[in-house]
Motif scaffolding. Structure first.
Motif, PDB file in Angstrom:
ATOM      1  N   ARG A  10       0.839  -1.207   0.000  1.00 16.71           N
ATOM      2  CA  ARG A  10       0.000   0.000   0.000  1.00 16.71           C
ATOM      3  C   ARG A  10       0.873   1.256   0.000  1.00 16.71           C
ATOM      4  O   ARG A  10       0.608   2.213  -0.728  1.00 16.71           O
ATOM      5  CB  ARG A  10      -0.899   0.009   1.236  1.00 16.71           C
ATOM      6  CG  ARG A  10      -2.025  -0.986   1.195  1.00 16.71           C
ATOM      7  CD  ARG A  10      -2.667  -1.086   2.596  1.00 16.71           C
ATOM      8  NE  ARG A  10      -3.875  -1.842   2.589  1.00 16.71           N
ATOM      9  CZ  ARG A  10      -5.097  -1.307   2.558  1.00 16.71           C
ATOM     10  NH1 ARG A  10      -5.232   0.003   2.519  1.00 16.71           N
ATOM     11  NH2 ARG A  10      -6.157  -2.070   2.552  1.00 16.71           N
ATOM     12  N   ASN A  46      -2.895  13.235   5.435  1.00 17.15           N
ATOM     13  CA  ASN A  46      -3.902  12.599   6.268  1.00 17.15           C
ATOM     14  C   ASN A  46      -4.734  11.601   5.461  1.00 17.15           C
ATOM     15  O   ASN A  46      -5.059  10.517   5.945  1.00 17.15           O
ATOM     16  CB  ASN A  46      -4.799  13.660   6.910  1.00 17.15           C
ATOM     17  CG  ASN A  46      -5.697  13.082   7.962  1.00 17.15           C
ATOM     18  OD1 ASN A  46      -5.273  12.239   8.749  1.00 17.15           O
ATOM     19  ND2 ASN A  46      -6.938  13.519   7.972  1.00 17.15           N
ATOM     20  N   GLN A  49      -2.719   8.360   4.583  1.00 20.44           N
ATOM     21  CA  GLN A  49      -2.279   7.568   5.732  1.00 20.44           C
ATOM     22  C   GLN A  49      -3.137   6.315   5.869  1.00 20.44           C
ATOM     23  O   GLN A  49      -2.637   5.213   6.035  1.00 20.44           O
ATOM     24  CB  GLN A  49      -2.326   8.412   7.005  1.00 20.44           C
ATOM     25  CG  GLN A  49      -1.837   7.697   8.236  1.00 20.44           C
ATOM     26  CD  GLN A  49      -2.946   7.374   9.205  1.00 20.44           C
ATOM     27  OE1 GLN A  49      -4.005   7.975   9.172  1.00 20.44           O
ATOM     28  NE2 GLN A  49      -2.692   6.417  10.047  1.00 20.44           N
ATOM     29  N   ASN A  50      -4.451   6.478   5.769  1.00 21.09           N
ATOM     30  CA  ASN A  50      -5.342   5.322   5.872  1.00 21.09           C
ATOM     31  C   ASN A  50      -5.149   4.367   4.701  1.00 21.09           C
ATOM     32  O   ASN A  50      -5.268   3.158   4.860  1.00 21.09           O
ATOM     33  CB  ASN A  50      -6.798   5.770   5.951  1.00 21.09           C
ATOM     34  CG  ASN A  50      -7.091   6.503   7.235  1.00 21.09           C
ATOM     35  OD1 ASN A  50      -6.428   6.292   8.239  1.00 21.09           O
ATOM     36  ND2 ASN A  50      -8.068   7.393   7.201  1.00 21.09           N
ATOM     37  N   ALA A  51      -4.850   4.909   3.538  1.00 27.05           N
ATOM     38  CA  ALA A  51      -4.619   4.050   2.377  1.00 27.05           C
ATOM     39  C   ALA A  51      -3.368   3.205   2.551  1.00 27.05           C
ATOM     40  O   ALA A  51      -3.283   2.099   2.024  1.00 27.05           O
ATOM     41  CB  ALA A  51      -4.505   4.897   1.109  1.00 27.05           C
ATOM     42  N   VAL A  53      -1.884   2.238   5.704  1.00 29.34           N
ATOM     43  CA  VAL A  53      -1.903   1.292   6.827  1.00 29.34           C
ATOM     44  C   VAL A  53      -3.218   0.548   6.964  1.00 29.34           C
ATOM     45  O   VAL A  53      -3.307  -0.420   7.725  1.00 29.34           O
ATOM     46  CB  VAL A  53      -1.549   1.989   8.168  1.00 29.34           C
ATOM     47  CG1 VAL A  53      -0.137   2.510   8.133  1.00 29.34           C
ATOM     48  CG2 VAL A  53      -2.539   3.079   8.497  1.00 29.34           C
ATOM     49  N   GLY A  54      -4.261   0.970   6.264  1.00 30.72           N
ATOM     50  CA  GLY A  54      -5.544   0.274   6.339  1.00 30.72           C
ATOM     51  C   GLY A  54      -6.105   0.300   7.748  1.00 30.72           C
ATOM     52  O   GLY A  54      -6.117   1.329   8.416  1.00 30.72           O
ATOM     53  N   ASP A  55      -6.547  -0.848   8.219  1.00 29.92           N
ATOM     54  CA  ASP A  55      -7.134  -0.957   9.556  1.00 29.92           C
ATOM     55  C   ASP A  55      -6.079  -1.025  10.652  1.00 29.92           C
ATOM     56  O   ASP A  55      -6.405  -0.952  11.830  1.00 29.92           O
ATOM     57  CB  ASP A  55      -8.027  -2.197   9.640  1.00 29.92           C
ATOM     58  CG  ASP A  55      -9.237  -2.081   8.730  1.00 29.92           C
ATOM     59  OD1 ASP A  55      -9.637  -0.940   8.438  1.00 29.92           O
ATOM     60  OD2 ASP A  55      -9.773  -3.123   8.308  1.00 29.92           O
ATOM     61  N   ASN A  56      -4.832  -1.203  10.285  1.00 29.80           N
ATOM     62  CA  ASN A  56      -3.759  -1.376  11.259  1.00 29.80           C
ATOM     63  C   ASN A  56      -3.364  -0.004  11.822  1.00 29.80           C
ATOM     64  O   ASN A  56      -2.680   0.778  11.173  1.00 29.80           O
ATOM     65  CB  ASN A  56      -2.558  -2.048  10.606  1.00 29.80           C
ATOM     66  CG  ASN A  56      -1.496  -2.441  11.591  1.00 29.80           C
ATOM     67  OD1 ASN A  56      -1.395  -1.871  12.668  1.00 29.80           O
ATOM     68  ND2 ASN A  56      -0.690  -3.418  11.213  1.00 29.80           N
ATOM     69  N   THR A  57      -3.792   0.284  13.010  1.00 32.13           N
ATOM     70  CA  THR A  57      -3.465   1.573  13.631  1.00 32.13           C
ATOM     71  C   THR A  57      -2.433   1.412  14.744  1.00 32.13           C
ATOM     72  O   THR A  57      -2.290   2.291  15.585  1.00 32.13           O
ATOM     73  CB  THR A  57      -4.736   2.237  14.201  1.00 32.13           C
ATOM     74  OG1 THR A  57      -5.328   1.356  15.154  1.00 32.13           O
ATOM     75  CG2 THR A  57      -5.713   2.570  13.094  1.00 32.13           C
TER      76      THR A  57
END
Length: 171
Positions: A10, A46, A49-51, A53-57
């Motif tokens: 990703r 911002n 960032q979600n793209a 790491v996906g659901d991995n926070t």
């Protein structure tokens, strides 16, 4: 799939997308960051960032994405140093605006450089007339370099200013 391999792929995709997007916007935009550009950069960081790491926070997920970006950047810089073809594909190139007193109107128009901006750059370099300019170059960083035919050349910098439309408010 391994979650860290997923983060790596990703991150690679987002990095490649950002390189292409920045390349397409041109050097003129990069050299003139203003408030709107800074806000855009913050929002893009911002959004992607979600793209990446996906659901991995988790901390490890964030560090994995950052590590991939640092490694990609390091590898790309090494490849750019070694490959002329890759440099030509990714990096911007200087543009000749005036050669031996003759203006390149097509390039000036394509780059959106006005007559006033060019004259201002010439004045900052101590040149009054187009015919006295041996070479005017629009540099990769957005500056305009002027070389005159004089032997006593001055080294000055002209940082191109972006003209903004106002909303009709008085300053």
């Amino acid at each position: 799939m391994n979650p860290y391999l997923d983060i790596a792929l990703r991150s690679l995709s987002v990095y490649a997308f950002m390189l292409v997007a920045i390349r397409l916007t041109g050097k003129k935009e990069l050299s003139q960051l203003n408030t709107i550009d800074v806000v855009l950069i913050l929002l893009i960081s911002n959004a992607v960032q979600n793209a990446m790491v996906g659901d991995n926070t988790t901390l490890l997920g964030g560090l994995a994405a950052a590590a991939v970006l640092f490694i990609l950047n390091f590898v790309l810089k090494k490849l750019l140093f070694k490959s002329q073809r890759l440099r030509n594909l990714i990096l911007q190139h200087p543009e000749i605006l005036i050669h031996n007193g003759k203006l390149n109107f097509d390039k000036l128009s394509r780059l959106g450089i006005s007559d006033e901006e060019l004259k201002e750059a010439m004045r900052e370099h101590g040149v009054e007339h187009y015919k006295d300019v041996k070479l005017a170059i629009f540099e990769v960083d957005g500056n305009i370099s002027i070389i005159s035919g004089e032997k006593n050349l001055k080294q000055t910098h002209f940082k191109r200013k972006k003209i903004h439309k106002t909303l009709g408010l008085n300053e």
